[in-house]
Design a protein around this motif. Structure first.
Motif, PDB file in Angstrom:
ATOM      1  N   VAL A 123       0.864  -1.181   0.000  1.00  0.00           N
ATOM      2  CA  VAL A 123       0.000   0.000   0.000  1.00  0.00           C
ATOM      3  C   VAL A 123       0.898   1.227   0.000  1.00  0.00           C
ATOM      4  O   VAL A 123       1.532   1.558   1.011  1.00  0.00           O
ATOM      5  CB  VAL A 123      -0.928   0.017   1.238  1.00  0.00           C
ATOM      6  N   GLU A 124       0.983   1.877  -1.141  1.00  0.00           N
ATOM      7  CA  GLU A 124       1.907   3.012  -1.309  1.00  0.00           C
ATOM      8  C   GLU A 124       1.369   3.899  -2.417  1.00  0.00           C
ATOM      9  O   GLU A 124       1.046   3.419  -3.501  1.00  0.00           O
ATOM     10  CB  GLU A 124       3.300   2.449  -1.647  1.00  0.00           C
ATOM     11  N   ASP A 125       1.250   5.226  -2.148  1.00  0.00           N
ATOM     12  CA  ASP A 125       0.713   6.129  -3.162  1.00  0.00           C
ATOM     13  C   ASP A 125       1.786   6.647  -4.117  1.00  0.00           C
ATOM     14  O   ASP A 125       1.472   7.119  -5.200  1.00  0.00           O
ATOM     15  CB  ASP A 125      -0.052   7.302  -2.518  1.00  0.00           C
ATOM     16  N   ASP A 126       3.047   6.557  -3.713  1.00  0.00           N
ATOM     17  CA  ASP A 126       4.133   7.006  -4.590  1.00  0.00           C
ATOM     18  C   ASP A 126       4.352   5.934  -5.663  1.00  0.00           C
ATOM     19  O   ASP A 126       4.770   4.816  -5.362  1.00  0.00           O
ATOM     20  CB  ASP A 126       5.398   7.192  -3.737  1.00  0.00           C
ATOM     21  N   THR A 155      12.163   3.299   7.787  1.00  0.00           N
ATOM     22  CA  THR A 155      12.149   4.728   7.525  1.00  0.00           C
ATOM     23  C   THR A 155      12.631   4.963   6.098  1.00  0.00           C
ATOM     24  O   THR A 155      13.617   4.390   5.674  1.00  0.00           O
ATOM     25  CB  THR A 155      13.081   5.435   8.529  1.00  0.00           C
ATOM     26  N   LYS A 156      11.900   5.813   5.365  1.00  0.00           N
ATOM     27  CA  LYS A 156      12.295   6.132   3.988  1.00  0.00           C
ATOM     28  C   LYS A 156      13.448   7.135   4.008  1.00  0.00           C
ATOM     29  O   LYS A 156      13.434   8.035   4.833  1.00  0.00           O
ATOM     30  CB  LYS A 156      11.115   6.766   3.235  1.00  0.00           C
ATOM     31  N   PRO A 157      14.427   7.062   3.113  1.00  0.00           N
ATOM     32  CA  PRO A 157      14.578   6.002   2.114  1.00  0.00           C
ATOM     33  C   PRO A 157      15.211   4.765   2.742  1.00  0.00           C
ATOM     34  O   PRO A 157      16.010   4.877   3.646  1.00  0.00           O
ATOM     35  CB  PRO A 157      15.534   6.636   1.112  1.00  0.00           C
ATOM     36  N   LEU A 191       2.822  -1.182   4.470  1.00  0.00           N
ATOM     37  CA  LEU A 191       1.866  -0.081   4.524  1.00  0.00           C
ATOM     38  C   LEU A 191       2.546   1.268   4.706  1.00  0.00           C
ATOM     39  O   LEU A 191       3.183   1.515   5.737  1.00  0.00           O
ATOM     40  CB  LEU A 191       0.896  -0.339   5.699  1.00  0.00           C
ATOM     41  N   ASP A 192       2.406   2.139   3.710  1.00  0.00           N
ATOM     42  CA  ASP A 192       2.875   3.516   3.851  1.00  0.00           C
ATOM     43  C   ASP A 192       1.892   4.230   4.782  1.00  0.00           C
ATOM     44  O   ASP A 192       0.692   3.960   4.743  1.00  0.00           O
ATOM     45  CB  ASP A 192       2.879   4.184   2.462  1.00  0.00           C
ATOM     46  N   LEU A 193       2.407   5.133   5.643  1.00  0.00           N
ATOM     47  CA  LEU A 193       1.479   5.801   6.567  1.00  0.00           C
ATOM     48  C   LEU A 193       0.831   7.034   5.938  1.00  0.00           C
ATOM     49  O   LEU A 193      -0.316   7.359   6.222  1.00  0.00           O
ATOM     50  CB  LEU A 193       2.191   6.179   7.870  1.00  0.00           C
ATOM     51  N   GLY A 194       1.570   7.732   5.069  1.00  0.00           N
ATOM     52  CA  GLY A 194       1.018   8.921   4.423  1.00  0.00           C
ATOM     53  C   GLY A 194       0.275   8.533   3.155  1.00  0.00           C
ATOM     54  O   GLY A 194       0.868   8.411   2.099  1.00  0.00           O
ATOM     55  N   LEU A 195      -1.048   8.312   3.285  1.00  0.00           N
ATOM     56  CA  LEU A 195      -1.836   7.823   2.145  1.00  0.00           C
ATOM     57  C   LEU A 195      -3.040   8.715   1.906  1.00  0.00           C
ATOM     58  O   LEU A 195      -3.605   9.252   2.859  1.00  0.00           O
ATOM     59  CB  LEU A 195      -2.373   6.414   2.442  1.00  0.00           C
TER      60      LEU A 195
HETATM   61 CA    CA Z   1       2.918   8.439   0.901  1.00  0.00          CA
END
Ligand code: CA
Length: 233
Positions: free
Chosen positions: A7-10, A101-103, A51-55
Motif C-alpha cells: 500500500v503506497e501512493d508514490d 524509515t524512507k529512504p 503499509l505507507d502511513l502517508g496515504l
Molecule cells: Ca505516501
C-alpha cells in the motif's frame, strides 16, 4: 512464497516494491490509497502487508487500526517518512509489527519482511506474547522489538526489561529463577546497570513501576526468583 499487499501512493516506489518482491518469489498485490487497501483486505487473504502511513483517501494509521480490529495476527510492516519519529511511535502504537524509515534499501526491506513472515509462522510465538489481564485488558509483547502494549498503550522498554518481561510472561504464574533471567540476558546488549544479580533487582523495580495500575505484578519469591501474577489494579 507469500501473498503480500503493498500500500503506497508514490508510483515509483510502489512499482519498485512490486517488481522486487515479485522477483523475490512473492505474489504481490498493490493499492494506491487506504480505501483500496481495505477493499483488497476484505476480499483476499494476505500473509503480510507493507503499509505507507502517508496515504490519500484513508490514511495509513486508520488502515492499520482497521486491520488490527479485524485481522489481529496479520503482520504489518509500516513505511514512515525520514523524520517521522511521531509516525514511528504512532505506527507501533497502532499495532505495526515492524517499520522502515524512507529512504530504505530493498535488501533491508526483504530481510525485515522475511523475518516478519518467519515469526508469524512460529506456532509457539503466534506472532506475539500475550497475557489476558481482564476481559477488556491484555498485555502484548512484540516478539522482536523491545516494546509492549498494555491495551493500546505503548510501553517503551529497554532490551533487558523486554527480555525479562517476555520470560515472566512466558512462565506466568510460575517462578522464574535469577539464573534463568541472567542466562537470557547473556544474549542481550549490555546496558548501564550491569548484568549481575543486583542489576536484576533494579530491572524488576523498573518493570514494577511500568506495570503499576495494570493489574499485573511481579512477586519476589524469596530465595527462588520472580513470578508474574494478576493483582487487583
Ligand atoms: Ca505516501
Amino acid at each position: 512464497m507469500a501473498h503480500l499487499l503493498i500500500v503506497e501512493d508514490d508510483e515509483l516506489l510502489r512499482d519498485g516494491l512490486c517488481a522486487q518482491l515479485t522477483h523475490a518469489g512473492h505474489q504481490v498485490s498493490a493499492a494506491t490509497d487506504g480505501a483500496q487497501a481495505q477493499r483488497w483486505l476484505e476480499s483476499h487473504r494476505f500473509d503480510a502487508v507493507v503499509l505507507d502511513l502517508g496515504l490519500p483517501v484513508v490514511d495509513g494509521i486508520t488502515v492499520l487500526r482497521w486491520i488490527r480490529q479485524r485481522l489481529a495476527a496479520l503482520p504489518v510492516l509500516v513505511l514512515t517518512a525520514r523524520d517521522g519519529v511521531d509516525d514511528r511511535v504512532q505506527g507501533l502504537n497502532a499495532g505495526a509489527d515492524d517499520y522502515l524509515t524512507k529512504p530504505f534499501s530493498m535488501d533491508e526491506l526483504l530481510a525485515r519482511l522475511a523475518a516478519m513472515l518467519r515469526r508469524s509462522r512460529l506456532p509457539a510465538f503466534g506472532g506475539s506474547l500475550e497475557v489476558q489481564i481482564s476481559v477488556a485488558k491484555r498485555l502484548r509483547l512484540d516478539p522482536a522489538l523491545p516494546v509492549a502494549w498494555l491495551d493500546d498503550e505503548l510501553m517503551e522498554l529497554t532490551h533487558r526489561e523486554w527480555s525479562l518481561l517476555s520470560l515472566l510472561v512466558k512462565h506466568m504464574g510460575q517462578v522464574v529463577s535469577r539464573e534463568d533471567v541472567l542466562a537470557v540476558w547473556q544474549s542481550a546488549p549490555a546496558e548501564g546497570a550491569g548484568g549481575g544479580s543486583n542489576a536484576l533487582e533494579v530491572y524488576v523495580h523498573r518493570l514494577r513501576r511500568k506495570l503499576q495500575g495494570s493489574g499485573l505484578g511481579i512477586r519476589n519469591v524469596r530465595g527462588l526468583g520472580y513470578m508474574l501474577e494478576l493483582v487487583s489494579a
